[in-house]
Every structure is written in C-alpha cells, then in structure tokens.
Enzyme design. Structure first.
Site, PDB file in Angstrom:
ATOM      1  N   THR A  59      26.141   2.292 -19.954  1.00 47.46           N
ATOM      2  CA  THR A  59      26.784   1.819 -18.441  1.00 47.46           C
ATOM      3  C   THR A  59      28.328   1.867 -18.886  1.00 47.46           C
ATOM      4  OG1 THR A  59      25.372   0.197 -18.749  1.00 47.46           O
ATOM      5  CG2 THR A  59      24.632   1.596 -17.792  1.00 47.46           C
ATOM      6  N   PHE A 112      26.746  -2.930  -9.667  1.00 51.51           N
ATOM      7  CA  PHE A 112      25.568  -3.376 -10.494  1.00 51.51           C
ATOM      8  C   PHE A 112      24.017  -3.515 -10.130  1.00 51.51           C
ATOM      9  CE2 PHE A 112      29.789  -4.238 -12.506  1.00 51.51           C
ATOM     10  CZ  PHE A 112      29.820  -4.637 -13.627  1.00 51.51           C
ATOM     11  N   CYS A 146      21.925  -6.805 -11.949  1.00 51.71           N
ATOM     12  CA  CYS A 146      22.396  -6.445 -13.242  1.00 51.71           C
ATOM     13  C   CYS A 146      23.061  -7.576 -14.177  1.00 51.71           C
ATOM     14  CB  CYS A 146      24.009  -5.904 -13.936  1.00 51.71           C
ATOM     15  SG  CYS A 146      24.628  -5.606 -15.277  1.00 51.71           S
TER      16      CYS A 146
HETATM   17  C1  HEM Z   1      20.214  -4.240 -14.272  1.00 54.54           C
HETATM   18  C2  HEM Z   1      24.240  -1.575 -13.943  1.00 54.54           C
HETATM   19  C3  HEM Z   1      25.886  -3.330 -17.779  1.00 54.54           C
HETATM   20  C4  HEM Z   1      21.713  -5.459 -18.415  1.00 54.54           C
HETATM   21  C5  HEM Z   1      21.693  -2.648 -14.000  1.00 54.54           C
HETATM   22  C6  HEM Z   1      21.140  -2.603 -12.467  1.00 54.54           C
HETATM   23  C7  HEM Z   1      22.676  -1.721 -12.042  1.00 54.54           C
HETATM   24  C8  HEM Z   1      23.061  -1.876 -13.262  1.00 54.54           C
HETATM   25  C9  HEM Z   1      22.638  -0.405 -11.278  1.00 54.54           C
HETATM   26  C10 HEM Z   1      19.775  -2.344 -11.200  1.00 54.54           C
HETATM   27  C11 HEM Z   1      19.286  -0.881 -11.972  1.00 54.54           C
HETATM   28  C12 HEM Z   1      18.039  -1.215 -10.797  1.00 54.54           C
HETATM   29  O1  HEM Z   1      18.027  -1.942  -9.466  1.00 54.54           O
HETATM   30  O2  HEM Z   1      17.425  -0.136 -10.822  1.00 54.54           O
HETATM   31  C13 HEM Z   1      25.009  -1.821 -15.232  1.00 54.54           C
HETATM   32  C14 HEM Z   1      26.823  -1.317 -14.832  1.00 54.54           C
HETATM   33  C15 HEM Z   1      26.670  -2.636 -16.468  1.00 54.54           C
HETATM   34  C16 HEM Z   1      25.963  -2.385 -17.000  1.00 54.54           C
HETATM   35  C17 HEM Z   1      27.265   0.127 -14.299  1.00 54.54           C
HETATM   36  C18 HEM Z   1      28.079  -1.884 -17.050  1.00 54.54           C
HETATM   37  C19 HEM Z   1      29.388  -1.112 -16.334  1.00 54.54           C
HETATM   38  C20 HEM Z   1      24.790  -4.002 -18.340  1.00 54.54           C
HETATM   39  C21 HEM Z   1      24.917  -5.327 -19.429  1.00 54.54           C
HETATM   40  C22 HEM Z   1      24.112  -5.672 -20.239  1.00 54.54           C
HETATM   41  C23 HEM Z   1      23.147  -5.543 -19.670  1.00 54.54           C
HETATM   42  C24 HEM Z   1      26.555  -4.636 -20.055  1.00 54.54           C
HETATM   43  C25 HEM Z   1      23.686  -6.548 -20.771  1.00 54.54           C
HETATM   44  C26 HEM Z   1      22.608  -6.675 -21.362  1.00 54.54           C
HETATM   45  C27 HEM Z   1      20.746  -5.981 -17.295  1.00 54.54           C
HETATM   46  C28 HEM Z   1      19.455  -6.054 -17.158  1.00 54.54           C
HETATM   47  C29 HEM Z   1      19.406  -5.292 -15.929  1.00 54.54           C
HETATM   48  C30 HEM Z   1      19.899  -4.393 -15.039  1.00 54.54           C
HETATM   49  C31 HEM Z   1      18.464  -6.177 -17.895  1.00 54.54           C
HETATM   50  C32 HEM Z   1      17.922  -5.376 -15.161  1.00 54.54           C
HETATM   51  C33 HEM Z   1      18.038  -7.125 -14.172  1.00 54.54           C
HETATM   52  C34 HEM Z   1      16.300  -7.271 -13.523  1.00 54.54           C
HETATM   53  O3  HEM Z   1      16.176  -6.259 -13.014  1.00 54.54           O
HETATM   54  O4  HEM Z   1      16.550  -8.267 -13.823  1.00 54.54           O
HETATM   55  N1  HEM Z   1      22.593  -2.641 -14.347  1.00 54.54           N
HETATM   56  N2  HEM Z   1      24.750  -2.569 -16.345  1.00 54.54           N
HETATM   57  N3  HEM Z   1      23.545  -4.538 -17.700  1.00 54.54           N
HETATM   58  N4  HEM Z   1      21.282  -5.420 -16.473  1.00 54.54           N
HETATM   59 FE1  HEM Z   1      23.381  -3.994 -15.814  1.00 54.54          FE
END
Ligand code: HEM
Length: 467
Positions: free
Chosen positions: A273, A404, A411
């Site tokens: 991402t 996010f 996120c």
């Molecule tokens: C969840 C986007 C970077 C870890 C999410 C979700 C989105 C997202 C849209 C929600 C997904 C859903 O509803 O199914 C992004 C974007 C990023 C990014 C656009 C960078 C530009 C990161 C980074 C990490 C990360 C650097 C580092 C570990 C997570 C985790 C979740 C998550 C662990 C799940 C959270 C949960 O369900 O409790 N992300 N993300 N992401 N992201 Fe990111």
C-alpha cells in the site's frame, strides 16, 4: 412503503458475473466501469455469492455508521486468510468480536501510536538513504523501475521498524523469497475470489503451491520470533510488544502462532500500500509539473541542505497534502467491505432507499467514492493538492476521505505510512531532479490486493550542489 430493488447486471449460471469483470485491465477498473453504466449501487454474483457494490458518497456515508455496520473481510482478505495456515492477524480477522483481534488490537495500538512512530524515524531514514545511494550510483542514464524500488524500500522499512529484521532488498536483484511467496498468495487470493468456492478444490497444483507459499511466510515469521527470543535486544518495537506485551483487558500474553500471523500482517498490510502511494505520488507530480515544482520549493525552503530530521516533517505541509490528494485519487487499497451488524435487527434493511438482503457484503469502491463531485466539485478528477491543505482538509465531511478504512477496523499503520512517505518524498526531492522516462507514458495499473502503476519508469539526476 416500497423500496427500490438494487440494479443487477444479468449474469450467467455458475460463473455469475465473472465475465463482466473480464473486459477491463483490472477487477477494480471493471467494477468502476459497471458503476458508470449501472449507477452508484448495483449487485453482482461473484465467487458464487451475491455482493453489493457502492460507488458514491451518500451511500458510503450511510455504511460508515458503526452502529449499523461493521467491517467484513472481503473476498480478497478472506482467501488471504485461508491461504496462510495459522490464526487470523489483525487485518484478516473475521470481526472485532474475535478474541484474537481484540488481543492483538489492544496490544498493538500503542506500538503504532504517534510517539512510537516518531521514534522509528532514524530507521526509516536509514532505508531511504539506501535508496538515494542506489539511484545516485546508477546515474541519470538508469531507467528507474520506481514501483519495484519503492516496494524494496517499504518492505525493508516495515521489517526493520517493526521487527528489527533486514531484508536487504537493495542488495539483491530479485526480491526476497518471502516477497515472492507473499505476492503469489495475494495474486492467487484475488483469482480465487472470482471463482466459485466449490471449484477451488479442483485446482490441485494451485492449492499445493499456495500451501507451500503460506508455509514459507509462516516459517520466515517464526524465524524472526526465534531470533528475537534468543537475542533479546531491548528494542521497543511492535515485535517486542507482541512477545512481551500483556493484554490490558485479560492480562494474557500472546501465543506464538498469533505473533507470527501478526508479523505477516505487518509485512503484507504495511508495504504494498505504501509503495503504491509513493509510486502514484510521483506519477501525479510528474504529470502535473506545477505541483512537482511546488513540492521541490517546499523542501528547499524547509529543509534546504540540512540532513532531513523528524522535526522538519510537520512543516512539509504541501507534500503532506500531495500524499492525501494521491490517496484520494488513487487509494492503494481501493476497496473494502462492510456488512450489517448481526445484532442489528432493522427490517426492512435498506441503504439509500434500496432493499438489501442482510447477508450481502457491501463492497465500497473507495476510488470512485472519493471522486464524487457532490463533495469535491467539478474538478473532482483533477490532482489539486491545495484542497488537502490542513484548513481545507479539516472542513471535509467526515466520510469524504477514507483511504485508510473506517471505524474500529481502520488502518493501524496510518501514522507509520504517512511519516514514511513524507520522509521519502522529501529526501528524494532534496537530492534528485526527476523526469518521466517516457513522457508519453499512459498510466496502467497492476492489481493484487492493492493497486500500483505498471511499467512506470523515471530518471533521476543528482541536483546541483548535492555532493
Ligand atoms: C487496515 C489502508 C499502510 C497495517 C487497513 C484498511 C485500509 C488500509 C483501507 C482497512 C481494510 C478493511 O476495511 O478491510 C492502508 C493504506 C496504507 C496502509 C492505504 C498506506 C498508504 C499500513 C501500514 C501498516 C498497516 C504501514 C503497518 C503495519 C494495517 C492493519 C490493518 C489495516 C494491521 C487492520 C486493522 C484492523 O483490522 O484492526 N489499511 N494501510 N497498514 N492496515 Fe493499513
């Protein structure tokens, strides 16, 4: 009172609407085109299951309501989870009621909080400097495969900052075997999501290689855990929280297989991402030169020839706006899924006046939603970072910018990703002049679970005065 039926492009038996997705470059592109034709809400049968797709702000705002809806892992995440042996990591957990989600969430939220991220600056800087060195050595005649190099950068950064592991991706031609295994699982997951479940068991070769790839990821994660246990470094990072942290609610520590799943989660969720974000940001800046020069001017004014430090970042307001605007136009996680909460007994169940079945997953096409002219006006499709400067950004309606995700399951890595991307754009503009390798390049998109530019090359020349 009668409710409208959700428009449904006619499909075929068994394969459902698979063919509707075939005509376009990527599945996301196809879903967006269907929204042009069928409107902002429609229904498809994919993978043997009916799904609703929504594509405008008003509908999206409604499904952001956390009291009515929650995140359901969409088709891609679902097969990602089934592709890796072991308990669910944060990202793929079926719901926030799952005990493994609760434990990981409570233990990890502080580890990804603003203070922890600030402390990761030096390590982020270390990896970014390796990229600067590589491009400086290669010189201006090198066609930079920018997306691949950003993937090396983001993978090395997330691994170093969260688990003190060095993939050293800049020192090898190919990618680390973990990355190959991960990409295979992601691509396979995407393909599976479009094929009815009962057919999966016939894909014998595919299933075998998926198992091997899943196992390789878990083995790598377990190796990282073993190494830390044997060499306790005292480093306070997310791996330390996973190994030594106690759930404030239950007092319990985390079991090893769940630690491994969450390490894999960081690597998967955390690097593609962010690499896509950086690649799209450069594409958008170079195709909108005014914004590129504005960003260079900001770096020169705020940082000049000093070594970039964490204190500079808060003053890079325009570049921050560039990143937000990039995530608006090209959200690199372009789709996420919501569902009606179990305990929600509303009957009939409607969204935007359309009648829905309780068990239909609702897929939110975030790229389309964030281009809604109702919110962003007639120039919604244009790259205009000014609209994302803090004063404007703070005035946007609540659900207008959600790259996010939303709610409880949004996120966890947002501050991490934004700090890393800001640092990288700044350090690159400080050191190089950029241009497109082929000025006539037309953006093509590659999609796995995330999207990024395909075959996009740039050239970089060290700036005068840089030694
Ligand atoms: C969840 C986007 C970077 C870890 C999410 C979700 C989105 C997202 C849209 C929600 C997904 C859903 O509803 O199914 C992004 C974007 C990023 C990014 C656009 C960078 C530009 C990161 C980074 C990490 C990360 C650097 C580092 C570990 C997570 C985790 C979740 C998550 C662990 C799940 C959270 C949960 O369900 O409790 N992300 N993300 N992401 N992201 Fe990111």
């Amino acid at each position: 009172k009668t409710h409208k039926a959700v428009p449904a492009p006619p499909g075929l038996p068994v394969i459902g609407n698979l063919l509707d997705l075939a005509g376009s470059e990527t599945p996301i592109g196809a879903l967006e085109q269907l929204a042009e034709k069928w409107g902002p809400i429609y229904k498809l049968t994919l993978g043997g299951r009916e799904r609703v797709i929504i594509a405008n702000y008003a509908l999206f705002e409604e499904v952001c309501d956390e009291t009515r809806f929650f995140k359901v892992p969409g088709a891609g995440l679902d097969s990602l989870q089934s592709g890796s042996p072991g308990p669910p990591g944060l990202f793929t957990a079926p719901s926030e009621k799952h005990p493994d989600w609760g434990q990981a969430h409570r233990i990890l939220v502080p580890a990804f909080g603003p203070l922890s991220i600030r402390n990761m600056f030096d390590e982020m800087h270390d990896i970014a400097s390796q990229l600067v060195l590589k491009w400086a050595r290669k010189g201006p005649s090198y066609r930079i495969p920018i997306t691949e190099d950003f993937t090396r950068l983001t993978l090395d950064t997330i691994a170093l900052c969260t688990m003190d592991y060095r993939f050293n991706s800049f020192y090898q031609d190919g990618m680390h075997s973990f990355v190959d295994a991960m990409l295979a699982v992601l691509t396979d997951g995407g393909a599976r999501a479009r094929i009815p479940k009962f057919m999966h068991k016939f894909m014998v070769m595919r299933n075998k290689s998926r198992q091997e790839n899943g196992k390789h990821m878990v083995d790598t994660a377990q190796e990282v855990i073993r190494h830390r246990r044997e060499n306790p470094s005292g480093k306070k990072d997310p791996l330390d929280s996973l190994i030594n942290g106690k759930d404030p609610k239950t007092g319990e520590g985390m079991r090893d297989p769940l630690i491994a799943s969450n390490l894999i989660t960081f690597l998967i969720a955390g690097h593609e991402t962010t690499s896509g974000l950086l690649s799209f940001a450069f594409h958008l800046m170079l195709t909108n030169p005014r914004t590129y020069f504005e960003a260079v001017e900001e770096v020169d004014r705020v940082v000049g020839r000093e070594t970039l430090s964490v204190d500079h970042l808060k003053d890079l307001k325009y570049i921050n706006a560039i990143l937000r605007e990039t995530l608006r136009l090209q959200p690199t996680a372009p789709l996420f899924t919501r569902g009606l909460r179990e305990e929600n007994i509303e009957d009939p169940f409607t969204v935007g006046g359309y009648a829905l079945n309780r068990d239909w997953p609702i897929m939110c096409l975030i790229g389309k939603i964030q281009r809604d002219p109702q919110v962003y006006g007639d120039d919604a499709n244009e790259f205009r970072p000014e609209r994302m400067l803090d004063e404007e950004f703070d005035k946007l309606p609540k659900a207008a910018w959600k790259p996010f995700g939303t709610g409880m399951r949004a996120c966890i890595g947002r501050p991490f990703a934004l700090q890393e991307a800001l640092l990288v754009v700044a350090i690159l503009l400080q050191n190089f002049d950029f241009r497109m390798d082929d000025p006539s390049y037309q953006l093509k998109i590659k999609s796995t679970l995330t999207v990024k530019p395909l075959d996009f090359y740039v050239r970089a020349t060290l700036r005068k005065g840089v030694s």
